[in-house]
Design a protein around this motif. Structure first.
Motif, short mmCIF file in Angstrom:
data_model
loop_
_atom_site.label_atom_id
_atom_site.label_comp_id
_atom_site.label_asym_id
_atom_site.label_seq_id
_atom_site.Cartn_x
_atom_site.Cartn_y
_atom_site.Cartn_z
N ILE A 166 0.84 -1.15 -0.03
CA ILE A 166 -0.02 -0.03 0.03
C ILE A 166 0.88 1.31 -0.03
CG2 ILE A 166 -1.56 1.36 1.27
CD1 ILE A 166 -2.78 -1.34 0.27
N ALA A 167 0.61 2.05 -0.81
CA ALA A 167 1.27 3.42 -0.90
C ALA A 167 0.20 4.59 -0.90
CB ALA A 167 2.04 3.44 -2.06
N LEU A 168 0.83 5.73 -0.39
CA LEU A 168 -0.22 7.18 -0.51
C LEU A 168 0.58 7.75 -1.66
CD1 LEU A 168 -0.48 8.08 3.38
CD2 LEU A 168 -2.15 6.64 1.61
N SER A 169 -0.13 8.64 -2.18
CA SER A 169 0.38 9.53 -3.20
C SER A 169 -0.06 11.08 -3.20
CB SER A 169 0.26 8.82 -4.50
OG SER A 169 -1.18 8.70 -4.91
N ALA A 170 0.62 11.92 -3.70
CA ALA A 170 -0.06 13.48 -3.74
C ALA A 170 -0.35 13.34 -5.35
CB ALA A 170 0.86 14.34 -3.18
N THR A 171 -1.27 13.88 -5.55
CA THR A 171 -1.67 14.26 -6.96
C THR A 171 -1.93 15.91 -7.42
OG1 THR A 171 -4.35 14.15 -6.46
CG2 THR A 171 -3.18 11.99 -7.19
N ALA A 172 -1.58 16.13 -8.73
CA ALA A 172 -1.94 17.48 -9.04
C ALA A 172 -2.14 17.35 -10.59
CB ALA A 172 -0.67 18.20 -9.08
#
Length: 263
Positions: free
Chosen positions: A197-203
């Motif tokens: 499981i990984a978190l990610s920031a999106t733009a």
């Protein structure tokens, strides 16, 4: 489904139910397009790497529209939407660049050329979408109009990485460069066939096109930076190999269709 994704999905379902109770408008949509995974496979800033390590992604999206069912205009309701996404992408990966093409074609180049991997990612998240140039009401009433937007948000992703070599056992020095056999980040080597499981920031930046009164088309470029460097299954020891300094990240090029729900 893993516990973090289940909790996120449950929370988003609760938000959607609350939105319906409040009488706010909703939209649903689908999208698909090429996805390039920027990882430890291939040479940084190399055209062949960017093109060769391109996969495909699909997704479904849901919008909370504060404006469509709201006659009390203010800046927030006329320029912001909340969007949730469930997306899936898969990319096959190889090494590209000067070290693979090195002449004479020695053992190191052959080892790199024969390494391969695949990365599958299932993501669930949300983002704020901001349309600065046109009010949402004006866009909804203007078939044929364009409305550019920007967005920021987050995702929780379940990833599955598989790494191997066409030469045989990838753990053997005869088949794999020493750089990838050195222990790294709690793994026995600088590679790992694993799920996690990984978190990610999106733009994102994109544009909506008003197709009909009740539907839009969308084109979007989305950048996604992950909280781990194991998305591709490759992560040489950062303390030794200083060039391995960035976590994996992804770029989506999405074409989508959005339909307005009536309640």
């Amino acid at each position: 489904m893993s516990k973090p994704l289940f909790i996120t999905l449950l929370a988003l379902f609760g938000i959607t139910s609350a939105v319906s109770a409040q009488g706010l408008a909703q939209e649903i949509g689908i999208y698909a397009g090429p996805v390039t995974l920027q990882s430890d496979f291939g040479e940084r800033h190399n055209f062949d790497t960017n093109v060769g390590n391109t996969g495909f992604g699909v997704g479904i999206m849901h919008f909370i529209n504060f404006s469509a069912n709201n006659n009390r205009e203010n800046y927030f309701t006329e320029h912001f939407k909340v969007r949730t996404d469930l997306s899936f992408s898969r990319t096959t990966l190889k090494h590209f660049g000067q070290w693979v093409e090195h002449k004479p074609n020695g053992l190191f180049a052959q080892q790199l050329k024969n390494m391969h991997a695949s990365s599958s990612i299932l993501g669930l998240g949300a983002q704020f979408e901001f349309s600065p140039f046109m009010k949402i009401h004006d866009f909804e009433n203007s078939v044929g109009s364009l409305s550019p937007y920007g967005a920021v948000g987050f995702q929780a992703s379940y990833y599955s990485a598989k790494v191997g070599s066409h030469l045989g056992d990838i753990t053997l020095p005869a088949n794999t460069p020493g750089k990838y056999l050195t222990p790294s980040d709690g793994r026995a080597h600088g590679f790992s066939t694993e799920t996690g499981i990984a978190l990610s920031a999106t733009a994102a930046i994109g544009v909506h096109y008003k197709l009909t009164t009740m539907s839009d088309l969308m084109f979007e470029t989305r950048f996604q930076m992950y909280s781990t460097d194991w998305i591709d299954g490759l992560n040489p020891n950062k303390d030794i190999y200083k060039e391995n300094k960035s976590n994996d990240w992804q770029v989506w090029f999405n074409f989508g269709y959005i339909y307005y729900l009536e309640f």
